[in-house]
Design a protein around this motif. Structure first.
Motif, PDB file in Angstrom:
ATOM      1  N   GLY A 155      -6.973   0.475  -1.954  1.00 56.85           N
ATOM      2  CA  GLY A 155      -6.784   0.252  -0.526  1.00 56.85           C
ATOM      3  C   GLY A 155      -7.930  -0.534   0.076  1.00 56.85           C
ATOM      4  N   GLN A 156      -7.775  -0.790   1.342  1.00 60.74           N
ATOM      5  CA  GLN A 156      -8.699  -1.659   2.060  1.00 60.74           C
ATOM      6  C   GLN A 156     -10.147  -1.194   1.984  1.00 60.74           C
ATOM      7  OE1 GLN A 156      -7.533  -2.306   6.104  1.00 60.74           O
ATOM      8  NE2 GLN A 156      -9.318  -3.523   6.597  1.00 60.74           N
ATOM      9  N   ASP A 157     -10.386   0.101   2.109  1.00 57.48           N
ATOM     10  CA  ASP A 157     -11.757   0.614   2.128  1.00 57.48           C
ATOM     11  C   ASP A 157     -12.120   1.344   0.836  1.00 57.48           C
ATOM     12  OD1 ASP A 157     -12.354  -0.344   4.716  1.00 57.48           O
ATOM     13  OD2 ASP A 157     -11.207   1.310   5.581  1.00 57.48           O
ATOM     14  N   SER A 158     -11.486   0.978  -0.264  1.00 62.38           N
ATOM     15  CA  SER A 158     -11.697   1.693  -1.520  1.00 62.38           C
ATOM     16  C   SER A 158     -13.144   1.629  -2.004  1.00 62.38           C
ATOM     17  CB  SER A 158     -10.752   1.162  -2.598  1.00 62.38           C
ATOM     18  OG  SER A 158     -10.970  -0.214  -2.819  1.00 62.38           O
ATOM     19  N   GLU A 159     -13.788   0.494  -1.865  1.00 64.90           N
ATOM     20  CA  GLU A 159     -15.175   0.378  -2.320  1.00 64.90           C
ATOM     21  C   GLU A 159     -16.096   1.290  -1.514  1.00 64.90           C
ATOM     22  OE1 GLU A 159     -16.596  -3.615  -2.736  1.00 64.90           O
ATOM     23  OE2 GLU A 159     -14.723  -4.261  -3.667  1.00 64.90           O
ATOM     24  N   ILE A 160     -15.846   1.373  -0.223  1.00 65.34           N
ATOM     25  CA  ILE A 160     -16.651   2.233   0.645  1.00 65.34           C
ATOM     26  C   ILE A 160     -16.459   3.696   0.260  1.00 65.34           C
ATOM     27  CG2 ILE A 160     -16.962   3.057   3.021  1.00 65.34           C
ATOM     28  CD1 ILE A 160     -16.110   0.191   3.906  1.00 65.34           C
ATOM     29  N   ALA A 189     -15.363   4.961  -2.626  1.00 62.62           N
ATOM     30  CA  ALA A 189     -15.902   5.205  -3.960  1.00 62.62           C
ATOM     31  C   ALA A 189     -17.421   5.366  -3.895  1.00 62.62           C
ATOM     32  CB  ALA A 189     -15.518   4.068  -4.901  1.00 62.62           C
ATOM     33  N   GLU A 190     -18.058   4.537  -3.119  1.00 64.11           N
ATOM     34  CA  GLU A 190     -19.511   4.618  -2.964  1.00 64.11           C
ATOM     35  C   GLU A 190     -19.919   5.931  -2.294  1.00 64.11           C
ATOM     36  OE1 GLU A 190     -23.299   3.151  -3.681  1.00 64.11           O
ATOM     37  OE2 GLU A 190     -21.380   2.381  -4.362  1.00 64.11           O
ATOM     38  N   LYS A 191     -19.146   6.366  -1.307  1.00 62.92           N
ATOM     39  CA  LYS A 191     -19.437   7.637  -0.632  1.00 62.92           C
ATOM     40  C   LYS A 191     -19.337   8.805  -1.605  1.00 62.92           C
ATOM     41  CE  LYS A 191     -18.349   6.658   4.165  1.00 62.92           C
ATOM     42  NZ  LYS A 191     -17.759   7.231   5.373  1.00 62.92           N
ATOM     43  N   LEU A 192     -18.318   8.819  -2.453  1.00 62.56           N
ATOM     44  CA  LEU A 192     -18.167   9.897  -3.431  1.00 62.56           C
ATOM     45  C   LEU A 192     -19.334   9.894  -4.416  1.00 62.56           C
ATOM     46  CD1 LEU A 192     -16.582  12.244  -4.666  1.00 62.56           C
ATOM     47  CD2 LEU A 192     -15.369  10.554  -6.055  1.00 62.56           C
ATOM     48  N   TYR A 193     -19.670   8.736  -4.922  1.00 53.65           N
ATOM     49  CA  TYR A 193     -20.789   8.612  -5.860  1.00 53.65           C
ATOM     50  C   TYR A 193     -22.089   9.098  -5.216  1.00 53.65           C
ATOM     51  CZ  TYR A 193     -24.020   6.640  -9.249  1.00 53.65           C
ATOM     52  OH  TYR A 193     -25.017   6.480 -10.176  1.00 53.65           O
ATOM     53  N   ASN A 194     -22.354   8.642  -4.004  1.00 54.68           N
ATOM     54  CA  ASN A 194     -23.574   9.057  -3.306  1.00 54.68           C
ATOM     55  C   ASN A 194     -23.578  10.550  -2.996  1.00 54.68           C
ATOM     56  OD1 ASN A 194     -24.746   6.522  -3.351  1.00 54.68           O
ATOM     57  ND2 ASN A 194     -23.835   5.934  -1.399  1.00 54.68           N
ATOM     58  N   TRP A 195     -22.416  11.107  -2.716  1.00 53.97           N
ATOM     59  CA  TRP A 195     -22.309  12.545  -2.467  1.00 53.97           C
ATOM     60  C   TRP A 195     -22.729  13.311  -3.710  1.00 53.97           C
ATOM     61  CZ3 TRP A 195     -17.078  15.507  -1.941  1.00 53.97           C
ATOM     62  CH2 TRP A 195     -17.309  16.833  -1.538  1.00 53.97           C
ATOM     63  N   TYR A 196     -22.317  12.849  -4.886  1.00 51.83           N
ATOM     64  CA  TYR A 196     -22.721  13.509  -6.115  1.00 51.83           C
ATOM     65  C   TYR A 196     -24.220  13.331  -6.345  1.00 51.83           C
ATOM     66  CZ  TYR A 196     -23.028  15.250 -10.797  1.00 51.83           C
ATOM     67  OH  TYR A 196     -23.393  15.999 -11.874  1.00 51.83           O
ATOM     68  N   ASN A 256     -26.300   3.958 -12.464  1.00 56.03           N
ATOM     69  CA  ASN A 256     -26.096   3.405 -11.121  1.00 56.03           C
ATOM     70  C   ASN A 256     -25.350   2.078 -11.134  1.00 56.03           C
ATOM     71  OD1 ASN A 256     -27.308   5.463  -9.543  1.00 56.03           O
ATOM     72  ND2 ASN A 256     -29.306   4.750 -10.210  1.00 56.03           N
ATOM     73  N   ALA A 257     -25.523   1.284 -12.168  1.00 61.12           N
ATOM     74  CA  ALA A 257     -24.847  -0.016 -12.232  1.00 61.12           C
ATOM     75  C   ALA A 257     -23.343   0.149 -12.403  1.00 61.12           C
ATOM     76  CB  ALA A 257     -25.424  -0.851 -13.373  1.00 61.12           C
ATOM     77  N   GLU A 258     -22.920   1.054 -13.272  1.00 65.20           N
ATOM     78  CA  GLU A 258     -21.500   1.268 -13.545  1.00 65.20           C
ATOM     79  C   GLU A 258     -20.883   2.382 -12.698  1.00 65.20           C
ATOM     80  OE1 GLU A 258     -19.553  -0.579 -15.607  1.00 65.20           O
ATOM     81  OE2 GLU A 258     -21.301  -1.867 -15.842  1.00 65.20           O
ATOM     82  N   ARG A 259     -21.722   3.075 -11.950  1.00 64.29           N
ATOM     83  CA  ARG A 259     -21.279   4.213 -11.142  1.00 64.29           C
ATOM     84  C   ARG A 259     -20.614   5.269 -12.031  1.00 64.29           C
ATOM     85  NH1 ARG A 259     -24.679   2.568  -8.143  1.00 64.29           N
ATOM     86  NH2 ARG A 259     -24.361   2.062  -5.981  1.00 64.29           N
ATOM     87  N   GLU A 260     -21.315   5.612 -13.121  1.00 63.62           N
ATOM     88  CA  GLU A 260     -20.806   6.582 -14.087  1.00 63.62           C
ATOM     89  C   GLU A 260     -21.778   7.756 -14.186  1.00 63.62           C
ATOM     90  OE1 GLU A 260     -18.527   5.779 -17.995  1.00 63.62           O
ATOM     91  OE2 GLU A 260     -20.663   5.703 -18.480  1.00 63.62           O
TER      92      GLU A 260
END
Length: 66
Positions: A10-15, A17-24, A52-56
């Motif tokens: 979706g339109q804000d998918s990158e945002i 995904a980044e929020k979930l990663y940062n939350w973890y 951090n590069a691959e968000r894994e």
């Protein structure tokens, strides 16, 4: 090894995904996840690697039968 993948679309998918990663990584999701996964028995969950590069995020999990 078992893998769980979250895919945002979706339109804000990158945002999102980044929020979930940062939350973890920085927001307490790691502690919540460990507490939830280990509450029913003698288990161990720990973060082995954060890429951090691959968000894994790689976790080590052990469940000990009594």
């Amino acid at each position: 090894m078992k893998k769980v993948t979250f895919t945002f679309v979706g339109q804000d998918s990158e945002i999102m995904a980044e929020k979930l990663y940062n939350w973890y990584v920085d927001g307490g999701l790691e502690d919540l996840l460990v507490d939830t996964l280990t509450e029913e028995g003698p288990a161990s969950v720990e973060t082995l690697e954060i890429d951090n590069a691959e968000r894994e995020i790689i976790l080590s999990c052990t469940y000990k039968n009594m």
